[in-house]
Design a protein around this motif. Structure first.
Motif, mmCIF file in Angstrom:
data_model
loop_
_atom_site.group_PDB
_atom_site.id
_atom_site.type_symbol
_atom_site.label_atom_id
_atom_site.label_comp_id
_atom_site.label_asym_id
_atom_site.label_seq_id
_atom_site.Cartn_x
_atom_site.Cartn_y
_atom_site.Cartn_z
ATOM 1 N N GLN A 156 -9.211 -8.854 38.070
ATOM 2 C CA GLN A 156 -9.597 -8.403 39.409
ATOM 3 C C GLN A 156 -8.403 -8.431 40.358
ATOM 4 O O GLN A 156 -8.245 -7.548 41.217
ATOM 5 C CB GLN A 156 -10.717 -9.313 39.958
ATOM 6 N N ALA A 160 -6.816 -5.440 42.530
ATOM 7 C CA ALA A 160 -6.606 -5.535 43.979
ATOM 8 C C ALA A 160 -5.171 -5.188 44.346
ATOM 9 O O ALA A 160 -4.910 -4.483 45.348
ATOM 10 C CB ALA A 160 -6.959 -6.942 44.463
ATOM 11 N N GLU A 161 -4.197 -5.705 43.576
ATOM 12 C CA GLU A 161 -2.788 -5.418 43.860
ATOM 13 C C GLU A 161 -2.475 -3.939 43.691
ATOM 14 O O GLU A 161 -1.697 -3.357 44.470
ATOM 15 C CB GLU A 161 -1.902 -6.272 42.946
ATOM 16 N N VAL A 203 -12.186 -9.107 53.878
ATOM 17 C CA VAL A 203 -11.890 -9.505 52.503
ATOM 18 C C VAL A 203 -12.028 -11.008 52.327
ATOM 19 O O VAL A 203 -12.586 -11.502 51.343
ATOM 20 C CB VAL A 203 -10.476 -9.025 52.088
#
Length: 207
Positions: A156, A160-161, A203
């Motif tokens: 995950q 995200a990166e 977030v």
């Protein structure tokens, strides 16, 4: 059935001796208890063993019985005492046999207890092994689950990166294009800054 601790006919003679020693009448339960005491609790005759012999002794005139409330009391008669005197030597042999029987029964009980203790120790050891095995299996499962969660989290994080890098590159290219064509307004920078702060807060709220 004659108990194995007594030879044939010896129990009836032993009952006569107990009644003679008591100096009074005894009911059946007292005789059973007296026999149990003589054997140190290793042998306790049943009512089905004692009462038929008392009835036989009564038929032979060696014992008499009377009623004391709800209890039937047995007492030795003169004929019973005479038989004891005639068989005194035999009675001494019975006493020796009782001593041997007590030792034998005590050894049997000791062996049985030792065997039971060994079995108990084996059961406890087996239960301990099962518990250790269960703990190891549970530990492996927990570690495997933790590893799976860690692997999933890393996946995950990579996603995200990638999303952040794509957003950065695309927006950076658009901003540079705007600068190349003219002026980048303060409003655009303010919207970008405020939007990034809001996005970061949202977030964080999901973590």
């Amino acid at each position: 059935m004659t108990p194995p601790v007594f030879a044939h006919g010896h129990l009836r003679l032993y009952l006569l001796s107990l009644l003679a020693e008591s100096g009074r009448g005894m009911h059946g339960y007292e005789l059973i208890q007296a026999l149990g005491d003589r054997f140190g609790g290793t042998y306790v005759p049943s009512a089905g063993t004692i009462y038929p012999r008392l009835a036989k002794l009564e038929e032979e005139g060696l014992v008499s019985k009377s009623t004391d409330g709800r209890k039937t009391v047995y007492a030795i008669t003169d004929a019973g005492r005479a038989e004891l005197e005639e068989r005194a030597a035999e009675l001494d042999g019975i006493e020796d046999g009782v001593t041997d029987s007590v030792r034998r029964l005590a050894d049997d009980v000791r062996t049985s207890v030792n065997s039971a203790m060994k079995t108990l120790r084996a059961d406890l050891a087996s239960a301990a092994r099962d518990a250790r095995t269960g703990a190891k299996d549970a530990g492996r499962t927990i570690r495997a689950d933790a590893k799976a969660v860690q692997v999933d989290s890393r996946s995950q994080l990579m996603d995200a990166e990638v999303a952040l890098n794509e957003f950065r590159h695309q927006l950076r290219a658009e901003l540079r294009t705007r600068v190349a064509r003219g002026k980048l307004s303060d409003e655009t920078v303010s919207v970008l800054t405020a939007g990034l702060d809001e996005l970061r807060a949202r977030v964080r709220a999901t973590m």
